[in-house]
Design a protein around this motif. Sequence first.
Motif, PDB file in Angstrom:
ATOM      1  N   THR B 114       0.694  -1.760   0.118  1.00 32.82           N
ATOM      2  CA  THR B 114      -0.032   0.237  -0.099  1.00 32.82           C
ATOM      3  C   THR B 114       1.065   0.982   0.086  1.00 32.82           C
ATOM      4  O   THR B 114       0.306   2.363  -0.656  1.00 32.82           O
ATOM      5  CB  THR B 114      -0.934  -0.259   0.769  1.00 32.82           C
ATOM      6  OG1 THR B 114      -0.221  -0.318   2.547  1.00 32.82           O
ATOM      7  CG2 THR B 114      -2.136  -1.333   1.026  1.00 32.82           C
ATOM      8  N   ASP B 204      -6.630  -4.437   2.545  1.00 30.85           N
ATOM      9  CA  ASP B 204      -8.243  -3.829   2.378  1.00 30.85           C
ATOM     10  C   ASP B 204      -8.792  -2.647   3.169  1.00 30.85           C
ATOM     11  O   ASP B 204      -8.721  -1.928   3.102  1.00 30.85           O
ATOM     12  CB  ASP B 204      -9.067  -4.970   2.771  1.00 30.85           C
ATOM     13  CG  ASP B 204      -9.349  -5.951   1.394  1.00 30.85           C
ATOM     14  OD1 ASP B 204      -8.574  -5.367   0.263  1.00 30.85           O
ATOM     15  OD2 ASP B 204     -10.006  -6.799   1.673  1.00 30.85           O
ATOM     16  N   LYS B 207      -6.735   0.750   2.987  1.00 35.04           N
ATOM     17  CA  LYS B 207      -7.261   0.749   1.998  1.00 35.04           C
ATOM     18  C   LYS B 207      -8.069   2.308   2.038  1.00 35.04           C
ATOM     19  O   LYS B 207      -8.953   3.371   2.347  1.00 35.04           O
ATOM     20  CB  LYS B 207      -7.637   0.566   1.407  1.00 35.04           C
ATOM     21  CG  LYS B 207      -6.311  -0.172   0.510  1.00 35.04           C
ATOM     22  CD  LYS B 207      -7.396  -1.134  -0.974  1.00 35.04           C
ATOM     23  CE  LYS B 207      -6.290  -1.307  -1.941  1.00 35.04           C
ATOM     24  NZ  LYS B 207      -7.053  -2.478  -2.750  1.00 35.04           N
TER      25      LYS B 207
END
Lengths: 281, 329
Positions: B114, B204, B207
């Motif tokens: 990320t 996930d 984010k």
Amino acid sequence: MNPIYARRRRWDIVIRGLCIAAAAFGVTWLALILVTLLYNGISGLNLELFTADTPPPGSTDGGLRNAIVGSIIMTVIGVGIGAPLGLFAGTYLAEYGRNDKLTSVIRFINDILLSAPSIIIGLFIYGAVVVPMRGFSALAGALALAVIVIPVVVRTTEDMLLLVPNPLREAASALGLPRSLVIKRIAYRAARSGLITGVLLATARVAGETAPLLFTALSNQFFSLGLDKTMANLPVTINNFVQSPYAYWKQLAWSGALLITLTVLALNIGARILGAERTAK
Amino acid sequence: MAVQSDVIDDAGPYDRAKALSAFKLGDVTFYWITRLSAISVLLILGGIIISLIVGAFPAIKEYGLSFLWTQRWAPSADPPVLGALGPMYGTLVTSFIAMLIAIPVGLGIAIFLTELCPQWLRRPIGMAVELLAGIPSIIYGMWGFFVLGPFLANTFQPFMISIFDGVPVLGAIFAGPPSYLSLFNAALILAIMVLPFITSISVDVFKTVPPVLKEAAYGVGCTTWEVVRSVVIPYTRVGIIGGVMLALGRALGETMAVTFIIGNSFRISSSIFAPGTTISAAIASEFAESDGLHQSGLILLGLLLFVLTFFVLAAARLMLMRLETKAGK
């Protein structure tokens, strides 16, 4: 540069390095496993693997035909039972019971079943099917696989239907389409690739599943198509052959393992490509 | 237009009623098919619990609570002596070591994906890690048996022993004759297997961190690591813990990979390089040939495992749900 800033920079670089190392670690494992599988399995991939049945102990010819056919039969029946059930259940959660109390309970239980140990499913089917039917059977194996398929399909179906924009449904309803046809003709069609993705993922999940078959379908050395008897299948055959002392059996186990892995990876990648197309649209 | 009104005249009020009632019937049928399918999910859970309790009942009656702290496992003795301590110990120890390895590595990969990774590399690496989750567990078992086991026994364990020999506690943990089959081998394989779960859930939840928060932190001069440590991780803590618990639930119940490489020994040893067993491995390797009280004992082990994983997974889901409602706001 001031010393505090230099120290913070150093830490940052160290952690970044560790994160890169971690990523390399994860990718390396995948590569190592695939390379080992290819190295050991590829020499056994020939026509005989698909045309001959599993050999008796000590023999040096034979293939995995009965196990491959058995696996395909059980997977197809398992998905054939589990996928429609999961599809309907997911439909209820997303379409009818969106704000239901029941829905949140079912969703919660489904998520737990999704990660429940597969060996427990095997024990369940043993108690619920094998014992009353007085014997191991391919049908029991297929049912065990179906129980694993259901939560996967429920989850993806619900997620995919929830992505379908509501105005589509409202427009269809406004034209006078009854609710069930709104779902079947509009929602299913809009979410089609996502629904297929879910079924593919579920198939990939059960194709290599071993634990629930160990004491439901058992396995055997023969070619058989009867659903009421034990049936040879790839994962359990691999399991038995790996632990055997015969070199040829081990070779077959590696080839079978390669076969399963390639199938599962192909299904996974196919599902992902379908899913990616959807989100790209 | 004349043609259209002809059609309507021909159809008449009777056909319209018929069509509507057909629609209505279809609607009701479809509603109940889906509703019953949804309820079948609950029935499956109920069926699992009932069949396990019924199957385990003879063993519960025979051993009672002492099943939990008996170490001896002698199914062929007369009467059979069965205790769950060995498999429970193995299950907990292998899962603990697996999480010890998988949590930092999994989070590291998530941070890499990320925050650090160039955009073009993100998809391939993310996909590779997710494919790790797709590989059937029996393949991991074979791999651990033929590749990792020999490496650990011939290279890694002698190295650890040479370092920690004579050190109290640690010396005992790494002691013992080299063996392909060991708790540590099983734990390492488990760590690799649960890695994708931790990574994908962490990615996930990472984010969900509002970019504004991160930008503000970078704006006041934070390094990437400081942003991750002081903004991203605190913001997503509940989600990360949920992901970790989910992975733990998987590790506790993982069967085939462990069965191959753990050695199926019910004895408890202080060394992590000694063979052991887990609940799932014990069931997998003995169930098909068991009967009577032995079989009931194995089902009771299964019931213990189910209760254990149920609570871990339920906790994981509750945490992730809390995060979802937070993100939804």
